[in-house]
Design a protein around this motif. Structure first.
Motif, short mmCIF file in Angstrom:
data_model
loop_
_atom_site.label_atom_id
_atom_site.label_comp_id
_atom_site.label_asym_id
_atom_site.label_seq_id
_atom_site.Cartn_x
_atom_site.Cartn_y
_atom_site.Cartn_z
N THR A 97 0.78 -1.38 0.24
CA THR A 97 0.09 -0.12 -0.08
C THR A 97 0.82 1.25 0.06
O THR A 97 0.45 2.40 0.16
N HIS A 98 2.10 0.99 -0.30
CA HIS A 98 2.86 2.34 -0.10
C HIS A 98 4.40 1.83 -0.69
O HIS A 98 4.18 0.85 -1.20
N TRP A 99 5.24 2.89 -0.88
CA TRP A 99 6.54 2.75 -1.49
C TRP A 99 7.25 1.26 -1.14
O TRP A 99 7.30 0.98 0.09
N LEU B 4 10.33 -0.40 -0.28
CA LEU B 4 11.36 0.25 0.04
C LEU B 4 12.66 -0.72 -0.18
O LEU B 4 13.70 -0.40 -0.53
N LYS C 137 6.82 1.10 3.06
CA LYS C 137 6.69 2.05 3.76
C LYS C 137 5.66 2.19 4.78
O LYS C 137 5.85 2.69 5.94
N TRP D 114 8.47 2.07 9.09
CA TRP D 114 8.66 1.55 7.72
C TRP D 114 9.74 0.51 7.82
O TRP D 114 10.62 0.65 8.60
N ILE D 115 9.84 -0.28 6.95
CA ILE D 115 11.22 -1.31 6.86
C ILE D 115 12.26 -0.49 6.08
O ILE D 115 12.14 -0.33 5.07
N THR D 116 13.40 -0.86 6.66
CA THR D 116 14.64 -0.26 6.04
C THR D 116 15.29 -1.40 5.48
O THR D 116 16.01 -1.01 4.58
N THR E 217 -0.89 7.17 -2.86
CA THR E 217 0.39 7.32 -2.18
C THR E 217 1.20 8.41 -2.77
O THR E 217 1.02 9.03 -3.72
N ALA F 20 8.85 9.23 -4.64
CA ALA F 20 9.34 8.09 -3.63
C ALA F 20 10.92 8.12 -3.68
O ALA F 20 11.69 8.46 -4.58
N VAL F 21 11.45 7.80 -2.40
CA VAL F 21 12.84 7.73 -2.45
C VAL F 21 13.42 6.44 -1.63
O VAL F 21 12.52 5.86 -0.92
N PRO F 22 14.62 5.92 -2.03
CA PRO F 22 14.96 4.63 -1.28
C PRO F 22 15.24 4.99 0.11
O PRO F 22 15.25 6.10 0.73
N ALA F 23 15.40 3.93 0.73
CA ALA F 23 15.31 3.88 2.30
C ALA F 23 16.32 4.65 3.00
O ALA F 23 16.21 5.28 3.86
N LEU G 215 15.37 8.53 3.04
CA LEU G 215 14.11 8.67 3.61
C LEU G 215 14.30 9.87 4.92
O LEU G 215 13.64 10.98 5.03
#
Lengths: 473, 260
Positions: free
Chosen positions: A149-151, A153, A169, A194-196, B81, B85-88, B91
């Motif tokens: 439901t979101h980016w 990652l 995310k 969010w999950i890194t 959304t 969008a950016v990578p982790a 963020l």
């Protein structure tokens, strides 16, 4: 009688750990590396000739002839000169020269890309909340997996190549089957932010690829049981976001966090073993010397074919193979942590709390660090537009690769450790030849920043994804 | 008593009528009907003005009702959304666009030329001499008034020795001398107790800087070897500037924020 007035020198072959090979003997100063190779192979009595690289006294590499080396080192010709030999990978990876295709399909920026351990499948996660699988032979989209439901990652392939885990995310993790593109099991919820990073358990510890570790901004690391689709253990201890988690080959978990520490946990019972302190700012990235071996599991890149195949064999065979490959590498496992305080630390986490070396030199934060597949070299990408190469064993600085005009986001090694590709915010990719330290190929073509770079484990392809929503191979 | 307070005065003296509150309530509720009646019967210019006012009142009432309604029902989360969008690894960082970076560089160069620096508290109230110093009277008849005692917190160096008491003009009491400051790192949001190395600049007056007086807004240099920061060459940074954010003479401690 024409006496050859060529000066001769006494050399003694040594391997990297210092053990001597044979007795010292005379060689003419004009000897080239090829001839040295023949001699070495003969001494080692190998059936197939293995290519070697030679270093005089362990420092200067013998490139053209021994004479040049001697001159630069200023060695007396009376003494015995130790020459260290290093076996190089038998196969050579050709430098990627051109962009074979541009894969469009994502409707938002591509945030993460990964090849499967055998190099057969390719998956990419993006800001449009989908994970897409791509067919490598025809270079077209294979599946689009919706469920987040979101980016998306971070994505991670299981070491047997049969499952892909993706974290988003909204703190959810989904598992996908690359062949059908469908979701396996339930969505794993549990984290609050969010999950890194995602990391699977290595193949030689568990051939079923059951356990998965995930780190999140909420400061905890969770170990999930993918068969039952629930949380197995929760490892808390960090006071701020956990930026990276890696599952080591000895059953230890390493996690780095924004609270400036790296913690070592025992995977079996979730107990914290050690805290490695020393950094002055957030710790961004972790890299293990056994990363490449753990990623590819039972797949041996030397036996790669043009069309990548799945890993065959029963669970036991697969586990055996993976364990073999893991033990071949140099033990003990070394860990490198890169941080916002512009430095990196080289640790031996299984043994003690003190770092082996502190690697300074960058003038901006270190975004990613990676060991080369043969664990001898270490590359660090930083926001100061340069990549630095260090010795993988001691942490000594070797060289700097400059050429990018924007922050370097990610790097990837080729399977034979000779080439390095780097993607940066200036929208170009550069392939570097590590031996000479020069730019090998420049790959422009992306319209915007390059966020993710990956080299397939069999060395055939490089994929890069970025803000311009397309993947390039 | 002013002219218009006779009602209130009567209320204070005798209280309210027994049925006052009920009558008031009923009159107010009748008012609604009276207004409606007026609105229907009025004509002419008066009517126009009245209708205009009533219209705007109605609109306002509708808006407030809608707002109240929204709060009662639970809103479904926005499905879309967000963009960008950016990578982790990007963020938690504020992405600076390239144009901004260039303009920032130019601005910094200009500031360097002008000698002005960006500090968290740019404007601080200047402290006058009467606030900072207290006059000490000396002499046989307590008439000489050339000595001053500092009433604010100050910092004196390690090797500080007083001038001979007969000749010292500024007295810095030992009770108000501090060596350590609580310094907060703005990004890490962590606070450390670091020893002070010296007072760099007091915004009120250069006299205070030379005396070592620490007030709100003073820039001090602190010993940051505890934090383990390293320069590009591998050298360890051990001194950094920090700006004081509280009034130390009121709190009894010095709170500062590190200038990175």
């Amino acid at each position: 009688m024409t006496s050859e007035d060529v000066e001769r020198l006494l050399i003694q072959f040594q391997d990297e750990s210092g053990e001597v090979l044979g007795a010292p003997f005379d060689v003419p100063l004009d000897i080239t590396p090829d001839k040295l190779q023949l001699v070495c192979n003969a001494l080692l009595q190998k059936e197939e000739p293995v290519p070697f690289a030679f270093f005089a006294r362990g420092e200067a590499e013998v490139v053209t002839s021994l004479r040049v080396c001697v001159k630069t080192l200023g060695v007396e010709t009376e003494q015995v000169l130790p020459v260290v030999y290093q076996p190089q990978a038998v196969f050579r990876v050709r430098a990627v020269a051109r962009c074979t295709s541009s894969l469009q399909g994502h409707t938002e920026a591509v945030i993460s890309t990964a090849f499967s351990p055998t190099g057969k499948y390719l998956a990419s996660g993006s800001g449009d909340t989908t994970v897409r699988f791509w067919d490598l032979t025809t270079e077209t989209p294979h599946h689009t997996s919706r469920g987040h439901t979101h980016w998306v990652l971070s994505i991670a392939w299981s070491p047997d190549g049969k499952k892909l885990a993706s974290g988003c995310k909204n703190s959810q993790i989904c598992l996908w089957d690359p062949i059908t593109g469908q979701q396996i099991g339930k969505t794993l919820c549990g984290h609050s932010k969010w999950i890194t990073w995602l990391c699977w358990e290595p193949l030689h510890l568990n051939a079923e690829c059951r356990y998965l570790a995930s780190s999140s901004k909420d400061g905890s690391v969770r170990i999930w049981d993918t068969l039952l689709c629930r949380t197995d253990k929760i490892l808390t201890g960090h006071t701020q976001a956990v930026t990276c988690v890696k599952w080591g080959g000895d059953g230890l978990l390493y996690s780095s966090s924004q609270d400036r520490t790296v913690k070592v946990w025992r995977a079996k019972d979730g107990v914290q073993c050690r805290t490695l302190q020393g950094h002055g700012h957030w710790v961004n990235t972790l890299a293990l010397s056994t990363d490449y071996v753990l990623r590819t599991g039972a797949f041996e890149p030397a036996f790669a074919t043009i069309n990548a195949q799945d890993v065959t064999g029963s669970l036991e065979e697969v586990k055996e193979k993976a364990l073999e490959r893991y033990n071949k590498g140099s033990n003990p496992e070394r860990l490198i942590s890169g941080s916002d305080d512009f430095t990196m630390f080289l640790w031996n986490p299984a043994e003690d709390k003190k770092p082996l070396a502190r690697l300074t030199g960058h003038s901006a934060l270190v975004n990613e660090a990676l060991f080369s597949p043969d664990t001898r070299l270490l590359a660090s990408a930083s926001f100061d537009k340069s990549i630095k190469i260090w010795d993988g064993r001691t942490g000594k600085y070797l060289q700097s690769l400059r050429g990018h005009v924007g922050a370097v986001y990610q790097v990837a090694w080729s399977a034979d450790s000779r080439l390095l590709v780097s993607g940066s915010s200036d929208s170009t990719l550069k392939v570097w030849d590590v031996k000479t330290g020069k730019l090998s190929v420049d790959l422009p073509g992306h319209a915007d920043e390059v966020f993710a770079v990956d080299w397939s484990p069999d060395g055939q392809r490089v994929v890069s994804g970025g803000k311009d929503k397309c993947l390039r191979m | 008593m002013p002219q218009n307070e006779h009602i209130e005065l009567a209320r204070k003296r005798h209280g309210y009528r027994l049925d006052h509150h009920e009558r008031k309530r009923k009159k107010e509720s009748r008012e609604v009907h009276l207004r409606a009646h007026k609105s229907k019967k009025m004509i002419g210019l008066k009517a126009k003005l009245f209708h205009k006012q009533r219209h705007s009142e109605k609109i306002q009432m509708k808006k407030t009702l809608k707002m109240h309604e929204q709060r009662k029902t639970k809103q479904k989360n926005d499905d879309k959304t967000p963009e960008g969008a950016v990578p982790a690894y990007l963020l938690d960082r504020e992405g600076q666009s390239r144009a901004k970076v260039l303009s920032n560089m130019i601005k910094q160069k200009r500031k360097e030329k002008a000698g002005k620096w960006e500090v968290p508290l740019p404007k601080v109230r200047a402290q006058g001499e009467t606030e900072v110093f207290k006059v000490i009277k000396t002499g046989k008849r307590q008439k000489k008034a050339w000595k001053r005692m500092v009433t604010k917190v100050c910092f004196v160096g390690d090797g500080f020795t007083r001038k001979p008491p007969k000749y010292e003009r500024f007295i810095r009491p030992m009770g108000l001398r501090f060596k350590k400051a609580h310094v907060t790192h703005p990004e890490l949001k962590a606070t450390f107790c670091l020893p002070i190395l010296g007072v760099k600049k007091n915004p009120s007056s250069p006299l205070y800087t030379s005396l070592g007086v620490i007030t709100k807004g003073t820039v001090v240099e602190v010993n940051v070897s505890e934090l383990g920061l390293v320069t590009q060459g591998g050298k360890v940074i051990w001194g950094k500037y920090a700006q004081v954010t509280n009034n130390p003479e009121n709190d009894g401690c010095i709170n500062a924020v590190l200038l990175v």
